[in-house]
Motif scaffolding. Structure first.
Motif, PDB file in Angstrom:
ATOM      1  N   MET A 166       0.859  -1.437   0.334  1.00 13.60           N
ATOM      2  CA  MET A 166      -0.333   0.173   0.045  1.00 13.60           C
ATOM      3  C   MET A 166       0.834   1.536  -0.561  1.00 13.60           C
ATOM      4  SD  MET A 166      -3.314   1.592  -0.039  1.00 13.60           S
ATOM      5  CE  MET A 166      -4.700   2.607  -0.255  1.00 13.60           C
ATOM      6  N   LYS A 167       1.992   1.163   0.838  1.00 14.26           N
ATOM      7  CA  LYS A 167       2.775   2.126   0.257  1.00 14.26           C
ATOM      8  C   LYS A 167       3.609   2.782  -0.909  1.00 14.26           C
ATOM      9  CE  LYS A 167       5.933   4.346   3.631  1.00 14.26           C
ATOM     10  NZ  LYS A 167       7.522   3.474   5.046  1.00 14.26           N
ATOM     11  N   LYS A 168       3.773   1.835  -1.114  1.00 15.25           N
ATOM     12  CA  LYS A 168       3.982   1.800  -2.372  1.00 15.25           C
ATOM     13  C   LYS A 168       3.513   2.636  -3.407  1.00 15.25           C
ATOM     14  CE  LYS A 168       8.131  -1.572  -2.605  1.00 15.25           C
ATOM     15  NZ  LYS A 168       8.062  -2.472  -2.988  1.00 15.25           N
ATOM     16  N   ASN A 169       1.971   1.913  -3.095  1.00 17.87           N
ATOM     17  CA  ASN A 169       0.891   2.784  -4.367  1.00 17.87           C
ATOM     18  C   ASN A 169       1.066   4.249  -3.628  1.00 17.87           C
ATOM     19  OD1 ASN A 169       0.142   0.325  -5.510  1.00 17.87           O
ATOM     20  ND2 ASN A 169      -1.026  -0.063  -4.174  1.00 17.87           N
ATOM     21  N   ILE A 170       0.895   4.769  -2.475  1.00 19.97           N
ATOM     22  CA  ILE A 170       1.213   6.122  -2.318  1.00 19.97           C
ATOM     23  C   ILE A 170       2.082   6.850  -2.502  1.00 19.97           C
ATOM     24  CG2 ILE A 170       0.800   7.320  -0.611  1.00 19.97           C
ATOM     25  CD1 ILE A 170      -0.692   5.466   0.966  1.00 19.97           C
ATOM     26  N   VAL A 171       3.371   6.012  -2.788  1.00 23.58           N
ATOM     27  CA  VAL A 171       4.559   6.668  -3.543  1.00 23.58           C
ATOM     28  C   VAL A 171       4.454   6.682  -4.647  1.00 23.58           C
ATOM     29  CG1 VAL A 171       7.130   6.211  -3.555  1.00 23.58           C
ATOM     30  CG2 VAL A 171       6.048   6.565  -1.495  1.00 23.58           C
ATOM     31  N   ALA A 172       3.964   6.211  -5.897  1.00 27.53           N
ATOM     32  CA  ALA A 172       3.167   5.902  -7.225  1.00 27.53           C
ATOM     33  C   ALA A 172       2.283   7.023  -7.659  1.00 27.53           C
ATOM     34  CB  ALA A 172       2.992   4.115  -7.513  1.00 27.53           C
ATOM     35  N   LEU A 173       1.542   6.746  -7.069  1.00 24.24           N
ATOM     36  CA  LEU A 173       0.485   8.240  -7.217  1.00 24.24           C
ATOM     37  C   LEU A 173       1.537   9.645  -6.702  1.00 24.24           C
ATOM     38  CD1 LEU A 173      -2.449   8.925  -7.653  1.00 24.24           C
ATOM     39  CD2 LEU A 173      -2.815   8.790  -5.359  1.00 24.24           C
ATOM     40  N   VAL A 174       1.843   9.815  -5.390  1.00 20.86           N
ATOM     41  CA  VAL A 174       2.495  11.486  -5.287  1.00 20.86           C
ATOM     42  C   VAL A 174       3.332  11.482  -6.470  1.00 20.86           C
ATOM     43  CG1 VAL A 174       3.997  12.077  -3.810  1.00 20.86           C
ATOM     44  CG2 VAL A 174       1.890  10.874  -3.167  1.00 20.86           C
ATOM     45  N   MET A 175       4.162  10.554  -6.791  1.00 15.65           N
ATOM     46  CA  MET A 175       5.040  10.551  -8.336  1.00 15.65           C
ATOM     47  C   MET A 175       4.318  11.052  -8.843  1.00 15.65           C
ATOM     48  SD  MET A 175       7.448   7.769  -7.620  1.00 15.65           S
ATOM     49  CE  MET A 175       8.558   7.869  -9.571  1.00 15.65           C
ATOM     50  N   PHE A 199      -3.498   0.273 -10.655  1.00 11.86           N
ATOM     51  CA  PHE A 199      -3.256  -0.449  -9.331  1.00 11.86           C
ATOM     52  C   PHE A 199      -3.503  -2.365  -9.751  1.00 11.86           C
ATOM     53  CE2 PHE A 199      -3.259   3.972  -8.359  1.00 11.86           C
ATOM     54  CZ  PHE A 199      -3.084   3.887  -7.456  1.00 11.86           C
ATOM     55  N   PRO A 200      -2.802  -3.014  -9.522  1.00 11.32           N
ATOM     56  CA  PRO A 200      -2.522  -4.477 -10.178  1.00 11.32           C
ATOM     57  C   PRO A 200      -2.360  -4.065  -8.833  1.00 11.32           C
ATOM     58  CG  PRO A 200      -1.097  -4.159 -11.365  1.00 11.32           C
ATOM     59  CD  PRO A 200      -1.004  -2.204 -10.820  1.00 11.32           C
ATOM     60  N   SER A 201      -3.028  -6.461  -8.521  1.00 13.44           N
ATOM     61  CA  SER A 201      -3.018  -7.008  -7.151  1.00 13.44           C
ATOM     62  C   SER A 201      -1.389  -7.264  -7.105  1.00 13.44           C
ATOM     63  CB  SER A 201      -4.182  -8.051  -6.891  1.00 13.44           C
ATOM     64  OG  SER A 201      -3.632  -8.650  -7.339  1.00 13.44           O
ATOM     65  N   GLY A 202      -1.155  -6.682  -5.958  1.00 15.50           N
ATOM     66  CA  GLY A 202       0.645  -6.858  -5.656  1.00 15.50           C
ATOM     67  C   GLY A 202       1.355  -5.701  -5.881  1.00 15.50           C
ATOM     68  N   GLY A 203       1.268  -4.347  -6.608  1.00 14.62           N
ATOM     69  CA  GLY A 203       1.745  -4.105  -7.190  1.00 14.62           C
ATOM     70  C   GLY A 203       1.298  -2.823  -7.319  1.00 14.62           C
ATOM     71  N   VAL A 240       6.157   4.061 -22.078  1.00 16.04           N
ATOM     72  CA  VAL A 240       7.130   3.342 -21.611  1.00 16.04           C
ATOM     73  C   VAL A 240       6.741   3.351 -19.077  1.00 16.04           C
ATOM     74  CG1 VAL A 240       9.781   2.746 -19.998  1.00 16.04           C
ATOM     75  CG2 VAL A 240       9.146   4.285 -22.309  1.00 16.04           C
ATOM     76  N   ASP A 241       6.369   1.916 -19.088  1.00 17.39           N
ATOM     77  CA  ASP A 241       6.250   1.690 -17.614  1.00 17.39           C
ATOM     78  C   ASP A 241       6.609   0.862 -16.735  1.00 17.39           C
ATOM     79  OD1 ASP A 241       3.934  -0.635 -17.271  1.00 17.39           O
ATOM     80  OD2 ASP A 241       4.535  -0.510 -19.528  1.00 17.39           O
ATOM     81  N   VAL A 242       6.719   1.058 -15.941  1.00 14.40           N
ATOM     82  CA  VAL A 242       7.296   0.308 -14.543  1.00 14.40           C
ATOM     83  C   VAL A 242       6.362  -0.429 -13.801  1.00 14.40           C
ATOM     84  CG1 VAL A 242       9.313   0.665 -12.866  1.00 14.40           C
ATOM     85  CG2 VAL A 242       8.992   1.734 -14.353  1.00 14.40           C
ATOM     86  N   PHE A 243       6.578  -1.613 -13.715  1.00 10.74           N
ATOM     87  CA  PHE A 243       5.079  -2.706 -12.351  1.00 10.74           C
ATOM     88  C   PHE A 243       6.520  -2.637 -11.333  1.00 10.74           C
ATOM     89  CE2 PHE A 243       4.592  -5.894 -10.195  1.00 10.74           C
ATOM     90  CZ  PHE A 243       2.897  -6.071 -10.134  1.00 10.74           C
ATOM     91  N   SER A 244       6.025  -1.827 -10.322  1.00  5.75           N
ATOM     92  CA  SER A 244       7.004  -2.214  -9.084  1.00  5.75           C
ATOM     93  C   SER A 244       5.454  -3.346  -8.108  1.00  5.75           C
ATOM     94  CB  SER A 244       7.172  -0.464  -7.828  1.00  5.75           C
ATOM     95  OG  SER A 244       7.663  -0.784  -6.989  1.00  5.75           O
ATOM     96  N   GLY A 245       6.724  -4.135  -8.072  1.00  5.92           N
ATOM     97  CA  GLY A 245       5.366  -5.250  -7.136  1.00  5.92           C
ATOM     98  C   GLY A 245       6.120  -5.391  -5.732  1.00  5.92           C
ATOM     99  N   ASN A 246       5.349  -5.315  -5.146  1.00  2.00           N
ATOM    100  CA  ASN A 246       5.033  -5.916  -2.959  1.00  2.00           C
ATOM    101  C   ASN A 246       6.516  -6.505  -2.891  1.00  2.00           C
ATOM    102  OD1 ASN A 246       2.842  -4.355  -3.584  1.00  2.00           O
ATOM    103  ND2 ASN A 246       1.235  -5.988  -3.201  1.00  2.00           N
TER     104      ASN A 246
END
Length: 155
Positions: A1-10, A66-70, A100-106
């Motif tokens: 969840m924290k990574k989702n928030i960081v990505a949204l802020v970015m 926001f897919p499940s797992g990242g 170009v996209d970056v998937f960041s997993g949990n």
């Protein structure tokens, strides 16, 4: 969840920075932001899509899903075909480009994908725009073709 928030802020901070650096001659209503869904690979993911007119025919389209797992975030640069409207209420603007996209997993790992993007924007009213697009990955790292559908509020 924290990574989702960081990505949204970015994404939000890049949207604000891009908006502040836009040329003064930018047309009102050429930009949009709103909710969207991405369907592909057996999953449906929710996110936020946006569009910023860089020139008359080029658009930068940042997104976050926001897919499940990242978290999946990135941007597409597209060429927009500005078709004459001929008095129709619905303005259709096809586009093609690359993203170009970056998937960041949990679990801490991330993958970068490059995709071909093609679709169309549908200007329903002066303030609402619908979008449909097909994303075809050019990378061979397990990415799947997806369809994105969204609505944007123009500004």
């Amino acid at each position: 969840m924290k990574k989702n928030i960081v990505a949204l802020v970015m994404v939000c901070s890049s949207v604000v920075a891009l908006g502040m650096s836009a040329p003064a001659r930018a047309e009102m209503g050429k930009n949009s932001i709103g909710p969207s869904i991405s369907i592909g690979g057996g999953s449906t993911d929710f996110g936020i899509d946006s569009k910023f007119g860089v020139s008359d025919s080029l658009s930068l389209r940042p997104f976050v899903y926001f897919p499940s797992g990242g978290t999946d975030f990135g941007a597409a640069l597209t060429y927009d075909f500005n078709l004459p409207n001929a008095g129709n209420k619905l303005q259709i603007t096809p586009f093609v480009g690359g993203s170009v996209d970056v998937f960041s997993g949990n679990g801490g790992g991330s993958t970068t994908n490059v995709s071909f993007v093609g679709g169309a924007d549908f200007d329903v009213t002066d303030s609402v725009q619908l979008k449909a697009a097909l994303d075809v990955p050019l990378s061979s790292n397990g990415s799947t073709t997806s369809v994105t559908l969204g609505a944007g509020f123009r500004f």
